[in-house]
Write a protein that holds these residues in place. Sequence first.
Motif, mmCIF file in Angstrom:
data_model
loop_
_atom_site.group_PDB
_atom_site.id
_atom_site.type_symbol
_atom_site.label_atom_id
_atom_site.label_comp_id
_atom_site.label_asym_id
_atom_site.label_seq_id
_atom_site.Cartn_x
_atom_site.Cartn_y
_atom_site.Cartn_z
ATOM 1 N N ASN A 42 0.845 -1.191 0.000
ATOM 2 C CA ASN A 42 0.000 0.000 0.000
ATOM 3 C C ASN A 42 0.877 1.237 0.000
ATOM 4 O O ASN A 42 1.575 1.501 0.979
ATOM 5 N N PRO A 43 0.864 2.033 -1.085
ATOM 6 C CA PRO A 43 1.743 3.198 -1.161
ATOM 7 C C PRO A 43 1.208 4.434 -0.462
ATOM 8 O O PRO A 43 1.901 5.426 -0.326
ATOM 9 N N VAL A 44 -0.052 4.399 0.004
ATOM 10 C CA VAL A 44 -0.690 5.605 0.542
ATOM 11 C C VAL A 44 -0.279 5.817 1.987
ATOM 12 O O VAL A 44 -0.351 4.915 2.811
ATOM 13 N N SER A 45 0.179 7.026 2.286
ATOM 14 C CA SER A 45 0.461 7.425 3.670
ATOM 15 C C SER A 45 -0.289 8.713 3.955
ATOM 16 O O SER A 45 -0.502 9.526 3.070
ATOM 17 N N ARG A 46 -0.713 8.884 5.211
ATOM 18 C CA ARG A 46 -1.543 10.036 5.552
ATOM 19 C C ARG A 46 -0.957 10.823 6.711
ATOM 20 O O ARG A 46 -0.367 10.258 7.629
#
Length: 286
Positions: free
Chosen positions: A272-276
């Motif tokens: 998962n490449p998404v970081s928040r």
Amino acid sequence: MNYEYTNLRNSVEMHNKCCSGRMWCVKDICGIVCAIMTWLLIIFAEFVVMRVILWPSPYPVFSTINTIIFQILAFLAFASHLRTMLSDPGAVPRGNATKEIIQQLGFREGEVFFKCPKCCSIKPDRAHHCSVCNRCIRKMDHHCPWVNNCVGENNQKYFVLFTFYIAIISTHAMFLVINQFALCVKHEWRDCSPYSPPATVFLLLFLTFEALLFAVFTMVMLATQLSAIWNDETGIEQLKKEEARWVKKSRWKSIQAVFGRFSIAWFSPFTNPVSRSKYETQFYSV
């Protein structure tokens, strides 16, 4: 007051969740039927390729190499489909347009922000409301019944991989069918398949139709998705011809926003490449 708000938020956040809230799942009958049909078609293709084409092949090296390739691609396609379907696409928490949350986000008095009247949530830039998911979705591209989910900020990578791997195995299946027809014409029909000649022809023709249909459909979808990512513009933004109120990323940054930094992980449905940031988590279901 805080206790009541917490209970309310917990209850609305269970919407589109299953397994005690650990997994995202859209309870849409049409989408569930389409997803099951997708699985059945993949299983049918595997059955014909393995049972009719590769296992009876008189060439063991050809059979082994193509069996490994087809099984790996089919597994990756199936895994990508499940990740797309069971991943939160970037849903904005329902009912988060409360005075408490607005203060936490640092909105000043008189500052303009958008609120969705359908799910009573603060609507971040580029979010759109999905009538099937009944949620606002960040960077919503479209709702796809074949994966029974929206394609949005969090799962676009998996959807792209699903179309990519289905396109490859469909092309591979057509190659194997053509090769099998040539083999059966060259040799006796009874010796090229464990089934009768009419049954063999029917299975091969049906697989050809399925592979051709899936190849064309997924290649078009793959090209559309890559174009949208390349131009940093979602499908729904293109359809509505929305004026870009956001600062568009460079093409490379736009690709990285979906797939992450370039590595072999680009092709894996398990990363998962998404970081928040802490600020962004207020706009996500957590």
